[in-house]
Design an enzyme around this catalytic site. Structure first.
Site, PDB file in Angstrom:
ATOM      1  N   ASP A 271       0.849  -1.191   0.000  1.00 26.00           N
ATOM      2  CA  ASP A 271       0.000   0.000   0.000  1.00 26.00           C
ATOM      3  C   ASP A 271       0.886   1.244   0.000  1.00 26.00           C
ATOM      4  O   ASP A 271       1.784   1.363   0.844  1.00 26.00           O
ATOM      5  CB  ASP A 271      -0.903  -0.011   1.246  1.00 26.00           C
ATOM      6  N   ILE A 272       0.665   2.156  -0.950  1.00 29.24           N
ATOM      7  CA  ILE A 272       1.428   3.405  -0.980  1.00 29.24           C
ATOM      8  C   ILE A 272       0.990   4.275   0.194  1.00 29.24           C
ATOM      9  O   ILE A 272      -0.205   4.545   0.372  1.00 29.24           O
ATOM     10  CB  ILE A 272       1.218   4.150  -2.309  1.00 29.24           C
ATOM     11  N   GLU A 314      -4.688   2.191  -4.417  1.00 26.00           N
ATOM     12  CA  GLU A 314      -3.232   2.244  -4.302  1.00 26.00           C
ATOM     13  C   GLU A 314      -2.651   0.954  -3.734  1.00 26.00           C
ATOM     14  O   GLU A 314      -1.493   0.920  -3.309  1.00 26.00           O
ATOM     15  CB  GLU A 314      -2.812   3.434  -3.415  1.00 26.00           C
TER      16      GLU A 314
END
Length: 533
Positions: A271-272, A314
């Site tokens: 996950d960004i 994301e």
């Protein structure tokens, strides 16, 4: 008789308000109250309340000296409170023979600054089982697109300050990555208007005013076409990576390697970090650029046998075939360090980091969902420990990491607060997701509380309250820089069309009119919380 019934119900409400103002209530006081309900309700023709009160009274000890907390009191009296609500609002219980919505109904995004049109369309389309997100502010439509991920977007061409062509053009840029049908509506049926719509990529044009039955058929056709296309496509067009539909085929490869060589594989959920801030500060197009470059980065740094999947938003999933969890950790931690050094140039230069959770697949007879769940737990652990880090799942230690979603119930009515709290607490949630629920008697108390700071929060907000009404609370929330953290469900009366219109203009995420059926409320809350998870 009706006059005495109203008096009885008012006394019931006042007693609950009186008790809620205290930290604890003596059990004997509750017993006397339930005894009174059992004796009076049926006499006044309130048979259901009388029956429930008698059933409860039979389970209570008259000489019990305990003190009951407010949550214990709510639980004890909930069936009676729910019956009271249905009786007072004139609603019918849906508990028998109707299962409610299952969360898979089509999601329709309607963008129009005419709030009367939005209200009409919302009612008509939800009557056939669709879930409608009405947007009165075209600027909010851009962010709602990412949040809602609709199955079809309905856009009016002429709106104040912004025209629908601009919104359509933005959507069609997104449609290069994800197919979302768009239907343009307008009173302007000139040939040049229709040609411009189709030239910009609209999938249909419907002139106002229109027949609602024909409108539904035409939109339904677009939704069915979207579903057929999605079933055929396994590639995410923004990142050129596999989408989540490919995971089943990927897991077959994991099983094949295990069956042939008994070698474990590993799966990582990535996950960004703080990606929402990138969208807010630099714009969604910049956010898309970050996603595309991150996918390219993963592709360059993974081995040819590894599988990269854009899981959604994301989030990415990387399956490292024939790789232990520790080896996957070493590889991803090196990627993490390298990615943090990349510079993105969008107005001001900036950089991003990511967090990851890993699980080692040692038993492919278990489902893919089980290993994803374990990797997701590890991801939450990485976030709790400060982000920009990689964690391996904690199945060996038995530690469970839980994601908390806060739900604020802001209503001056103790009946509504109790019913809402019970419905939210019983909503099905993903494993390791919990709801932190808190009630507030008025808007001022909610805004002053520190409890909801720095976290995502669903606010169930009554429109009419003493001290500060719901519209003022909504306006204050939407004026904050971090207003994106709040999802707001407004509760209004059927006669308050001006309040509904104003709430849409201020940016409410959804609204419901009283009286509402309990299962309809449950479905609506489930949809909003699903978007927050």
């Amino acid at each position: 008789m009706e006059k005495y019934q109203k008096h009885f119900l008012n006394n019931f409400r006042k007693k609950l308000e009186e008790w809620e103002a205290k930290p604890e209530v003596p059990h004997k006081d509750v017993y006397r109250f339930v005894h009174s309900l059992a004796g009076s309700a049926s006499t006044l023709g309130l048979d259901e309340i009388g029956k429930l009160a008698r059933q409860l009274m039979d389970t209570m000890d008259e000489v019990d000296d305990r003190l009951l907390t407010i949550p214990e009191l709510r639980t004890m009296l909930f069936d009676i409170i729910e019956a009271y609500y249905r009786l007072e609002e004139g609603t019918v219980s849906d508990k028998k023979g109707h299962q409610g919505r299952q969360g898979e109904e089509p999601v329709i995004l309607i963008i129009d600054d005419d709030t009367s049109f939005l209200m009409y369309m919302k009612e008509e389309l939800e009557n056939i089982g669709w879930y409608v997100v009405p947007i009165a502010n075209p600027e909010k439509a851009v962010t709602s697109y990412y949040d809602v991920r609709p199955d079809c977007a309905i856009i009016d061409i002429y709106m104040n300050e912004t025209n629908g062509f601009e919104v359509l053009d933005f959507f069609k840029q997104k449609l290069k990555q994800q197919f979302i049908p768009t239907v343009m509506v307008s009173v302007d049926d000139r040939k040049e208007t229709r040609m411009k719509c189709y030239g910009l990529g609209a999938d249909d044009f419907i002139q106002k005013p229109f027949d609602i039955d024909e409108f539904i058929v035409r939109v339904k056709r677009q939704i069915e076409r979207k579903k057929q296309i999605e079933e055929l496509i396994l590639i995410d067009e923004l990142t050129h990576m596999y989408n989540r539909k490919y995971l089943a085929q990927a897991y077959d490869q994991v099983k094949s390697i295990w069956n042939r060589r008994k070698e474990p594989s590993s799966i990582a959920v990535i996950d960004i970090d703080h990606f929402k801030k990138v969208n807010d500060q630099y714009g969604h197009l910049a956010g898309d650029k970050v996603l595309a470059e991150f996918a390219s980065f993963l592709k360059k740094n993974t081995r040819g046998q590894d599988i990269v999947v854009r899981y959604g938003g994301e989030e990415f999933v990387v399956i490292c075939l024939s790789t232990t969890g520790q080896d996957a950790y070493t590889f991803l931690d090196r990627c993490r360090q390298d990615f943090s050094e990349l510079i993105f140039h969008e107005n001001d230069p900036f950089s991003c980091t990511f967090s990851a959770g890993i699980s080692e697949i040692t038993d492919p007879s278990k489902s893919m969902d089980e290993w994803l769940r374990l990797a997701d737990q590890a991801l939450y652990k990485a976030k709790e420990n400060g982000r920009n880090r990689v964690e391996i799942d904690s199945k060996s230690t038995g530690i469970q990491h839980t994601k908390i979603i806060k739900v604020a119930i802001v209503d001056d009515d103790p009946i509504i607060r109790t019913v809402m709290r019970d419905i939210v607490s019983k909503l099905p949630a993903e494993q390791n997701v919990e709801y932190d629920i808190k009630s507030f008697k008025d808007g001022a108390a909610f805004l002053e509380a520190e409890w909801h700071r720095d976290s995502l929060c669903l606010v169930i907000l009554d429109g009419v309250m003493p001290k500060m009404d719901g519209l003022e609370v909504l306006e204050r929330l939407r004026s904050q820089e971090d207003s994106y953290r709040y999802k707001v469900l407004m509760l209004t009366s059927r006669s308050s069309e001006k309040d509904i219109s104003r709430s849409l203009q201020l940016g409410a995420d959804d609204y419901m009119t009283k009286p509402f059926k309990l299962l309809e409320l449950e479905a609506r809350l489930g949809q909003i919380l699903k978007r927050m998870r």
